[in-house]
Design a protein around this motif. Structure first.
Motif, PDB file in Angstrom:
ATOM      1  N   UNK A  18      81.534 153.998  36.843  1.00  0.00           N
ATOM      2  CA  UNK A  18      82.866 153.371  36.332  1.00  0.00           C
ATOM      3  C   UNK A  18      83.609 153.064  34.748  1.00  0.00           C
ATOM      4  N   UNK A  19      81.848 153.377  33.983  1.00  0.00           N
ATOM      5  CA  UNK A  19      81.970 152.821  32.551  1.00  0.00           C
ATOM      6  C   UNK A  19      81.440 153.979  32.006  1.00  0.00           C
ATOM      7  N   UNK A  20      80.344 154.757  31.489  1.00  0.00           N
ATOM      8  CA  UNK A  20      79.858 155.695  31.499  1.00  0.00           C
ATOM      9  C   UNK A  20      79.573 157.021  32.361  1.00  0.00           C
ATOM     10  N   UNK A  21      78.706 157.815  32.890  1.00  0.00           N
ATOM     11  CA  UNK A  21      78.395 158.271  33.843  1.00  0.00           C
ATOM     12  C   UNK A  21      77.300 158.040  34.718  1.00  0.00           C
ATOM     13  N   UNK A  22      76.251 158.062  34.858  1.00  0.00           N
ATOM     14  CA  UNK A  22      75.903 157.666  35.877  1.00  0.00           C
ATOM     15  C   UNK A  22      74.556 156.630  35.718  1.00  0.00           C
ATOM     16  N   UNK A  23      73.508 156.786  36.648  1.00  0.00           N
ATOM     17  CA  UNK A  23      72.648 156.265  36.658  1.00  0.00           C
ATOM     18  C   UNK A  23      71.418 157.238  36.129  1.00  0.00           C
ATOM     19  N   UNK A  24      71.049 157.056  35.048  1.00  0.00           N
ATOM     20  CA  UNK A  24      69.839 157.902  34.259  1.00  0.00           C
ATOM     21  C   UNK A  24      68.922 158.554  35.552  1.00  0.00           C
ATOM     22  N   UNK A  36      74.700 158.093  29.003  1.00  0.00           N
ATOM     23  CA  UNK A  36      76.717 158.945  28.801  1.00  0.00           C
ATOM     24  C   UNK A  36      76.343 160.017  27.592  1.00  0.00           C
ATOM     25  N   UNK A  37      77.795 160.320  27.052  1.00  0.00           N
ATOM     26  CA  UNK A  37      77.783 161.474  26.376  1.00  0.00           C
ATOM     27  C   UNK A  37      77.195 161.198  25.115  1.00  0.00           C
ATOM     28  N   UNK A  38      77.879 159.602  24.468  1.00  0.00           N
ATOM     29  CA  UNK A  38      77.565 158.714  23.565  1.00  0.00           C
ATOM     30  C   UNK A  38      76.877 157.420  23.656  1.00  0.00           C
ATOM     31  N   UNK A  39      76.762 156.667  23.727  1.00  0.00           N
ATOM     32  CA  UNK A  39      75.049 157.082  23.043  1.00  0.00           C
ATOM     33  C   UNK A  39      74.433 157.767  23.241  1.00  0.00           C
ATOM     34  N   UNK A  40      74.880 158.458  24.770  1.00  0.00           N
ATOM     35  CA  UNK A  40      72.886 158.283  25.707  1.00  0.00           C
ATOM     36  C   UNK A  40      72.462 157.218  26.666  1.00  0.00           C
ATOM     37  N   UNK A  41      71.099 156.788  26.858  1.00  0.00           N
ATOM     38  CA  UNK A  41      71.363 155.604  27.219  1.00  0.00           C
ATOM     39  C   UNK A  41      71.839 154.664  26.997  1.00  0.00           C
ATOM     40  N   UNK A  42      72.055 154.273  28.324  1.00  0.00           N
ATOM     41  CA  UNK A  42      73.091 152.510  27.550  1.00  0.00           C
ATOM     42  C   UNK A  42      71.601 151.714  28.209  1.00  0.00           C
ATOM     43  N   UNK A  43      71.160 150.685  27.629  1.00  0.00           N
ATOM     44  CA  UNK A  43      70.980 149.557  28.855  1.00  0.00           C
ATOM     45  C   UNK A  43      71.085 148.450  29.966  1.00  0.00           C
TER      46      UNK A  43
END
Length: 366
Positions: A151-157, A128-135
């Motif tokens: 749906x919840x962030x931007x995409x898979x890393x 995501x733009x913030x906070x970045x990586x999401x586990x």
């Protein structure tokens, strides 16, 4: 100090409202098979529709209105690796002996990349733009993980270089003490867009593509399926969607100022690249160039020690080649040379700083 803070806040505000440029789509309410539809689009527009992201899908769904229509995705039988986000797969960090077999999705375990069946369930990493990586501490198959991230962030890393790979490894180690497999956004498939776009966006229905009726090598937006896609036999006849490309490579060697004048007299302007999506579109068309670099609408504003687009926009998105200038490190001789920005027509397609007098091909917007 107050003035500097105000300027920094202004830059953030300007970047936050920057718009993504989308494809211009045209719904053709005539039944044709896929090859006939492709020929029609290439004669009248640019090509059968390419889809880069969810913004494009939203635009398409507005004009398709629950009708089954052809788009430009076709099966080729040749595997290519992609990132779910659309980033080009230039950096790979496979474990020894990988990739092996015909599996299509990638997970990380013990800092190594391994290909596995997409139906397996794993934890996964979104960005995501913030906070970045999401586990995400839930197990899902790869496609469900992709949908969750979108749906919840931007995409898979995505992982674009060694530095990002090391950052991701540390991030996973800090949150995954069990050493379980973790999905990342790398996948491979055998599908290619009609216009040879590098877009890796896919929006298949559950269990699609499946070759249900035989070699179903062409793609439709399915009706009554929220715009999701199915594979179909190419001889079926359906309406279709064309797209018109907003970018054109001019194969004349001109200075930057001459290129700017040419675009404004014959098209709209020299291209501004304000997003990852626009950079991908530049990468798709710049391959047609006959020079090693191609002018962009990017110029150095020496008195402010920064770069600007000819549209007046600041650089929210940047893609400089290593060792080239950014807005905070202007070359000392820029006033004498009148530095301008170009994009490489091969390799990593990064931006480079060149004297205005160089004579290059260039990209105009239509």
């Amino acid at each position: 100090m107050a003035q500097s803070l105000y300027f920094s806040l202004l830059l953030i505000a300007l970047c936050s409202i920057s718009e993504c440029v989308q494809h211009q789509y045209y719904y053709i309410n005539v039944n044709k098979n896929w090859t006939e539809a492709q020929r029609y689009c290439r004669e009248k527009y640019t090509d059968l529709a390419t889809v880069d992201n969810m913004n494009d899908m939203i635009q398409l769904n507005k004009i398709v209105n629950n009708v089954r229509v052809w788009i430009g995705l076709q099966e080729t039988r040749v595997y290519n690796w992609h990132w779910s986000s659309g980033d080009p797969a230039l950096f790979l960090n496979w474990a020894s002996g990988q990739p092996v077999g015909n599996d299509e999705c990638t997970f990380m375990r013990n800092e190594q990349w391994i290909v596995g069946p997409c139906k397996n369930t794993c934890f996964f990493i979104c960005y995501n733009m913030s906070p970045g990586l999401v586990f995400v501490n839930q197990t899902m198959n790869w496609r469900d993980a992709q949908s969750y991230c979108r749906q919840n962030h931007i995409d898979l890393v995505s992982v674009r270089n060694q530095n990002e790979s090391q950052q991701l490894e540390k991030f996973i180690d800090d949150r995954n003490s069990s050493g379980s497999a973790v999905w990342i956004g790398l996948f491979r498939d055998t599908w290619q867009w009609s216009d040879q776009s590098s877009s890796s966006f896919r929006y298949w229905k559950t269990s699609e593509p499946n070759n249900y009726a035989g070699p179903e090598n062409c793609t439709v937006i399915e009706r009554n399926a929220q715009g999701r896609w199915s594979d179909y036999l190419c001889h079926h006849q359906f309406p279709f969607v064309c797209h018109e490309d907003k970018l054109i490579v001019i194969q004349q060697n001109l200075s930057w100022s001459e290129a700017l004048r040419y675009c404004r007299q014959n098209h709209v302007d020299l291209v501004s690249v304000q997003s990852v999506e626009m950079q991908r579109r530049v990468m798709n068309v710049v391959k047609l160039a006959s020079t090693e670099a191609v002018w962009l609408g990017l110029h150095n504003y020496c008195s402010m020690n920064m770069w600007l687009w000819v549209s007046g926009d600041i650089l929210c998105y940047q893609n400089w080649a290593p060792g080239n200038t950014t807005h905070s490190s202007t070359p000392e001789n820029c006033k004498m040379e009148n530095r301008r920005g170009a994009v490489q027509s091969g390799g990593d397609y990064c931006w480079i700083s060149l004297p205005e007098s160089h004579r290059l091909n260039f990209i105009c917007t239509n």
